[in-house]
Design an enzyme around this catalytic site. Structure first.
Site, PDB file in Angstrom:
ATOM      1  N   CYS A  35      -4.391  -9.047   4.790  1.00 35.08           N
ATOM      2  CA  CYS A  35      -3.957  -8.926   3.383  1.00 35.08           C
ATOM      3  C   CYS A  35      -2.587  -8.293   3.284  1.00 35.08           C
ATOM      4  O   CYS A  35      -2.090  -8.009   2.209  1.00 35.08           O
ATOM      5  CB  CYS A  35      -4.994  -8.223   2.515  1.00 35.08           C
ATOM      6  SG  CYS A  35      -4.905  -6.442   2.610  1.00 35.08           S
ATOM      7  N   PHE A  36      -1.945  -8.087   4.446  1.00 36.46           N
ATOM      8  CA  PHE A  36      -0.539  -7.653   4.515  1.00 36.46           C
ATOM      9  C   PHE A  36      -0.302  -6.343   3.761  1.00 36.46           C
ATOM     10  O   PHE A  36       0.758  -6.153   3.145  1.00 36.46           O
ATOM     11  CB  PHE A  36       0.421  -8.756   4.004  1.00 36.46           C
ATOM     12  CG  PHE A  36      -0.099 -10.148   4.215  1.00 36.46           C
ATOM     13  CD1 PHE A  36      -0.404 -10.588   5.502  1.00 36.46           C
ATOM     14  CD2 PHE A  36      -0.335 -11.008   3.151  1.00 36.46           C
ATOM     15  CE1 PHE A  36      -0.930 -11.852   5.713  1.00 36.46           C
ATOM     16  CE2 PHE A  36      -0.861 -12.275   3.352  1.00 36.46           C
ATOM     17  CZ  PHE A  36      -1.155 -12.703   4.638  1.00 36.46           C
ATOM     18  N   CYS A  37      -1.286  -5.456   3.784  1.00 32.21           N
ATOM     19  CA  CYS A  37      -1.170  -4.151   3.081  1.00 32.21           C
ATOM     20  C   CYS A  37      -0.921  -4.354   1.600  1.00 32.21           C
ATOM     21  O   CYS A  37      -0.261  -3.531   0.957  1.00 32.21           O
ATOM     22  CB  CYS A  37      -0.052  -3.282   3.660  1.00 32.21           C
ATOM     23  SG  CYS A  37      -0.284  -2.831   5.348  1.00 32.21           S
ATOM     24  N   ASN A  38      -1.390  -5.462   1.049  1.00 35.98           N
ATOM     25  CA  ASN A  38      -1.157  -5.755  -0.365  1.00 35.98           C
ATOM     26  C   ASN A  38      -2.490  -6.126  -1.022  1.00 35.98           C
ATOM     27  O   ASN A  38      -2.728  -7.287  -1.376  1.00 35.98           O
ATOM     28  CB  ASN A  38      -0.144  -6.910  -0.479  1.00 35.98           C
ATOM     29  CG  ASN A  38       0.466  -6.977  -1.866  1.00 35.98           C
ATOM     30  OD1 ASN A  38      -0.236  -6.784  -2.862  1.00 35.98           O
ATOM     31  ND2 ASN A  38       1.753  -7.237  -1.937  1.00 35.98           N
ATOM     32  N   ASN A  95       0.806  -1.229   0.000  1.00 35.21           N
ATOM     33  CA  ASN A  95       0.000   0.000   0.000  1.00 35.21           C
ATOM     34  C   ASN A  95       0.838   1.278   0.000  1.00 35.21           C
ATOM     35  O   ASN A  95       0.396   2.312  -0.504  1.00 35.21           O
ATOM     36  CB  ASN A  95      -0.957   0.013   1.197  1.00 35.21           C
ATOM     37  CG  ASN A  95      -2.318  -0.515   0.786  1.00 35.21           C
ATOM     38  OD1 ASN A  95      -2.651  -0.520  -0.403  1.00 35.21           O
ATOM     39  ND2 ASN A  95      -3.107  -0.967   1.756  1.00 35.21           N
TER      40      ASN A  95
END
Ligand SMILES: Cc1ncc(COP(=O)(O)O)c(C=O)c1O
Length: 465
Positions: free
Chosen positions: A392-395, A135
């Site tokens: 979502c691991f900033c993805n 992100n």
């Protein structure tokens, strides 16, 4: 499960060459086992060695260090340590000092923001980025939009979540050569662990693009050699590489490209002259123009200690070990089936070790093939002191492709009148009709051992019905 160490070694004989890391773990990282922790979130953050902390502490206890923006003795002592660290970062990444400069930042996101807010986007510019960016790379699109630039995403394709090569060439030809165009991609995805080719850098350059290579997930277990590959901007966070200190990252930038950035403001430390009555300021040269205010001068010396620590172990050795453990993890996870024949997990990303790193992202399924919520997997793992990561691991881009969330579903959700200002994760879950919003990521790193991986596999075995 026939998960014996003997079988592992037979399949991954290279692991035996990494026993020095086991010795190190027993001495310099003994607290992991003493605390009974199974740490499998190296993509989230690396672990520090006791010796790093001790060396840093000794340095602080033996010297007197003042604010570096001055020329008194204690200030000069701090400046010397910082400049030594800066030089060592260049050396570690084999970056020729006449080509590259190091800007210290609070983290990789701080480095990315510096690029985003200063890149000379115009309405003729393009910002091209792969779907699987973090992100903090996605966020740069807001600066691009604000200046009227075209933003486009390069999709990643199932099942491996890699970019289709010909699509890259097509996208690169769309850049207007007379404008400033920026192409951003992760050297290693923090979602799928796909390693995108570093050869793309020169391909993009050949089409007149600047390249931002996000090395945050790549640098902890791979040697980035900037004498061979020449990206223009490289953001990273040091805590991901060696655990300590937190709060420091870097923007490694080509000197000529740093020069081209247009900062939106000036701050203490970034200028040579600023005048109140004259309403004028002049930027300092190179990194100084990008380090706002007082940098973290007591912790930056610990970056050199951390890098030297990595170098004493050897990046190639770390890489080899991570690859062996990842291979074993992937191979055993894919074998696990419920009595009904349903697979326990679905892996998002490559299922072998070729061109991939040490993070394995999965979702779990019950014996009837129904997805198990990633949050309950985390809760169960927590009970065994296993640290893994869920969400979502900033993805979001990789997540959307992996979970099969479509553009139409997203458009419908985001254009609902009650979703114009705020959207909670629970609202979002309703929008995507029960599809999973996240996954479980297990990531191995520098001092992971066979027992850690086995502990996780045994945990997975306990979920089989
Ligand atoms: C690939 C990638 N890029 C950027 C970041 C941002 O790093 P930080 O949160 O340290 O700024 C991360 C963090 O997980 C990452 O994995």
């Amino acid at each position: 499960m026939e998960n014996s160490f003997a079988e592992f070694i037979q399949k991954y004989p290279d692991y035996e060459a990494t026993t020095s890391i086991d010795d190190l773990r027993a001495t310099d990282y003994s607290r992991i086992d003493r605390c009974g922790q199974v740490y499998l979130d190296y993509t989230g953050g690396g672990l520090y060695a006791d010796s790093q902390v001790r060396q840093h502490q000794a340095l602080l206890l033996e010297g007197v260090f003042g604010n570096p923006h001055s020329s008194n003795p204690t200030s000069l002592a701090a400046t010397e340590l910082m400049e030594n660290a800066r030089a060592y970062v260049l050396e570690f990444f084999k970056a020729p000092p006449d080509e590259y400069d190091i800007v210290f930042t609070p983290n990789a996101s701080g480095a990315l923001k510096l690029v985003g807010e200063s890149y000379p986007f115009t309405p003729k510019s393009h910002y091209l980025l792969t779907f699987d960016n973090h992100n903090s790379v996605n966020g740069i699109r807001e600066f691009a939009h604000a200046r009227g630039a075209t933003v486009s995403y390069l999709p990643v394709a199932l099942p491996d979540l890699r970019v289709l090569d010909d699509q890259l060439d097509v996208a690169l030809t769309r850049g207007d050569r007379s404008a400033d165009n920026l192409f951003a991609y992760p050297a290693q995805s923090n979602f799928s662990s796909v390693k995108h080719p570093l050869e793309w850098i020169e391909r993009a350059h050949a089409h007149g693009w600047d390249v931002l290579l996000d090395a945050a997930a790549f640098a902890p277990t791979n040697q980035l050699d900037l004498s061979q590959y020449k990206p223009d901007f490289v953001p990273l966070s040091f805590y991901k590489m060696f655990g300590y200190p937190t709060g420091i990252g870097a923007l490694i930038a080509r000197r000529d490209k740093l020069h081209k950035l247009q900062r939106p403001w000036f701050a203490g430390g970034t200028i040579t002259v600023a005048s109140v009555q004259g309403d004028k300021y002049y930027f300092a040269e190179g990194h100084a123009a990008f380090e706002d205010g007082t940098v973290d001068y007591l912790n930056i010396p610990a970056v050199e200690i951390g890098l030297r620590h990595l170098e004493s172990i050897g990046m190639d050795l770390i890489n080899m070990r991570v690859s062996c453990l990842t291979g074993w993890l992937l191979e055993n996870l894919t074998k696990m089936k419920h009595r009904t024949g349903v697979n326990l997990v679905r892996i998002y990303g490559p299922t072998n070790t070729s061109a991939r790193g040490g993070a394995v992202t999965v979702n779990f399924f019950d014996q009837n093939g129904n997805g198990i919520d990633h949050r309950s997997i985390e809760e169960l793992a927590n009970r065994r002191n296993i640290s893994l990561r869920t969400g979502c691991f900033c993805n979001p881009g990789a997540g959307e492709v992996a979970m099969g969330i479509s553009r139409v579903e997203l458009d419908v959700c985001f254009t609902r009148p009650d979703h114009t200002e705020r959207l909670t994760l629970d609202d979002f879950r309703l929008c995507i009709d029960g599809k999973s919003t996240g996954a479980v990521r297990i990531s191995v790193g520098m001092v992971t051992n066979f027992d850690d991986v086995q502990a996780f596999l045994q945990f997975c075995g306990s979920l089989l019905k």
